[in-house]
Enzyme design. Structure first.
Site, mmCIF file in Angstrom:
data_model
loop_
_atom_site.group_PDB
_atom_site.id
_atom_site.type_symbol
_atom_site.label_atom_id
_atom_site.label_comp_id
_atom_site.label_asym_id
_atom_site.label_seq_id
_atom_site.Cartn_x
_atom_site.Cartn_y
_atom_site.Cartn_z
ATOM 1 C CG ASN A 16 -0.327 -0.160 2.511
ATOM 2 O OD1 ASN A 16 0.768 -0.710 2.627
ATOM 3 N ND2 ASN A 16 -0.992 0.304 3.565
ATOM 4 N N GLY A 48 2.432 -5.854 7.222
ATOM 5 C CA GLY A 48 1.476 -6.644 6.458
ATOM 6 C C GLY A 48 0.386 -7.207 7.341
ATOM 7 C CD GLU A 94 1.876 -0.910 10.496
ATOM 8 O OE1 GLU A 94 0.762 -1.322 10.894
ATOM 9 O OE2 GLU A 94 2.078 -0.460 9.371
ATOM 10 C CB CYS A 146 -2.303 0.099 9.014
ATOM 11 S SG CYS A 146 -1.454 -1.181 8.080
#
Length: 477
Positions: free
Chosen positions: A156, A232, A252, A286
């Site tokens: 992303n 991820g 993360e 996220c």
């Protein structure tokens, strides 16, 4: 639209380009055109990449000032190549030009911050002499690089999040084996070009591409990798944690960001900020706004303001400078999102905007009348979908916000300092943002979550600490 000739990217190991037997296509996320081919690594390539990274770590030691100069120069070169970098992100990720510009700004800043951190690595004095019998002892700590870092990056924010792993690792004196996301690998190769043009010697960065289920497992098999850093899914993150053994990891992972709009909030500010940051990057962040808890006394007014802002968002071709929402990473993900939204509607939710999908384009969806067990509420949607949920008691809002397996960042809008500080203490998240959305991230911040959102912190200063060992030194005078 300018067409791009498909370019082939081989593996990059020890400063050499290595061809493989097969390749994987990379597609333009808006028009589906093939824009690149990447090599599919085999296990011997991963072994060789670790060989080279370890050899470079042992044989070629850059001084802190040399690392600083390289990273500083890289930030300048990145600015010079801005147009090329932005266009690449638009094509390989589907980012709008606005989002690509923001990613470039943050990448350049992260290189600058990492450059500064290279000069600040230090230990501390330890007062050994305060203990009887150690009056002649001098004690202090130093920080030393861990060695070979295994970095696995997401699709992303492929340029920014690669930089958040690679730049601090270089600043700390480590070498790397990098496995970029298969669907968005080009950004990592462009970052490599910039760093080596800035003076980084060959061998410091090694890139292996291929399916995560293969290359990732081969990396985990490599005991010579001193640390893994991964961004991820939670599922993959847990697997890495299980396989890494005693080696440290920085993870993360997922999130399901709550944002609270209290009865005393500036509703125009709250509506404008949440609408703008609910759907950037097609909701594929996220910390994107997903759940909005609004005090029932201002629920209708907030919804009206929010929808008025969302209606001004333009969905479409990401190369159009006016576009606000571009395609998702694939049509498959857009279809999955559409299914989740329709499932929620079938269970009693109401859509405040028409539910619409065109290929990989999914138009902003805003749902009310949801329940906590709906997927769009309790799971990470990772799509341009928002739920607006009323509450009548602040403690109830806190409890609902905390009712999640994730804990990366949360936001709250209020004019009451006491409410703000209560939120900071009660919300079970790695970051609490007051009078702005959960999506706010400044790259100087310590960034990381609790619960199933991961372990460790990003942000150059904090990543350097994660990527170095503290070593105790004692001198008997």
């Amino acid at each position: 639209m300018r067409r791009m000739e498909a370019k082939s990217y081989d593996l990059y190991i020890g400063g050499e380009w290595v061809k493989t037997e097969s390749s994987i296509p990379v597609f333009h996320k808006y028009n589906g055109e093939c824009i690149a081919y990447i090599a599919r690594a085999q296990q011997q390539h991963v072994t060789k990449a670790v060989d080279e990274a370890q050899k470079t770590f042992k044989q070629d030691k850059l001084t802190p000032f040399q690392r600083y100069k390289i990273l500083l120069k890289a930030s300048q070169l990145m600015e010079e190549r801005r147009d090329e970098m932005e266009l690449s992100l638009i094509r390989e990720v589907g980012k709008t030009r606005k989002d690509a510009m923001n990613e470039l700004d943050r990448t350049i800043n992260t290189l600058l911050l990492s450059a500064e951190e290279a000069k600040k690595i230090h230990g501390e004095m330890v007062p050994l002499q305060s203990t009887e019998g150690s009056e002649n002892r001098l004690g202090f700590t130093i920080r030393v690089p861990k060695g070979v870092i295994g970095a696995i990056t997401p699709f992303n924010y492929p340029l920014l999040l690669s930089t958040h792993k690679i730049a601090p690792a270089i600043a700390a004196g480590n070498t790397l084996v990098v496995k970029p996301a298969t669907v968005t690998p080009i950004a990592t190769f462009l970052l490599l070009e910039v760093l080596e043009a800035a003076g980084l010697p060959k061998g410091y960065i090694n890139i292996v591409t291929g399916a995560g289920s293969e290359v990732g497992e081969w990396l985990l098999d490599e005991e010579r990798i001193a640390m893994f850093t991964f961004t991820g899914s939670g599922e993959v993150g847990r697997h890495i944690k299980e396989r890494s053994g005693m080696r440290p990891v920085a993870l993360e992972l997922g999130n399901n960001s709550p944002n609270i709009v209290h009865v005393d909030a500036d509703l125009e500010l709250a509506a404008r900020q949440t609408a703008a940051r609910s759907f950037h990057n097609a909701g594929q962040a996220c910390i994107a706004v997903q759940r909005i808890y609004v005090h029932e006394a201002v629920m209708q007014e907030f919804c009206d303001l929010y929808i008025s802002h969302v209606n001004h968002l333009k969905v479409g071709n990401p190369e159009d400078p006016d576009t606000d929402v571009g395609p998702m990473i694939s049509e498959k993900e857009a279809i999955r999102t559409e299914e989740w939204v329709h499932e929620a509607i079938s269970q009693g939710a109401k859509a405040l905007l028409p539910v619409k999908r065109e290929g990989a384009l999914f138009y902003p969806a805003v749902l009310v009348n949801t329940t906590p067990d709906m997927k769009v509420v309790c799971r990470e949607v990772f799509a341009p979908v928002v739920t607006i949920i009323p509450y009548d008691d602040l403690d109830e809002a806190f409890a609902q916000a905390n009712d999640s397996e994730y804990g990366l960042q949360a936001g709250i809008f209020t004019r009451d300092l006491n409410v703000a500080m209560k939120a900071a203490r009660i919300l079970e998240y790695g970051g609490v943002v007051i009078n702005d959305v959960s999506t706010y991230r400044n790259d100087v911040m310590p960034y990381g979550g609790v619960k199933n959102s991961g372990l460790g912190k990003e942000g150059p200063r904090y990543a350097v600490e994660e990527m170095t060992e503290e070593r105790m030194v004692v001198i008997n005078l």
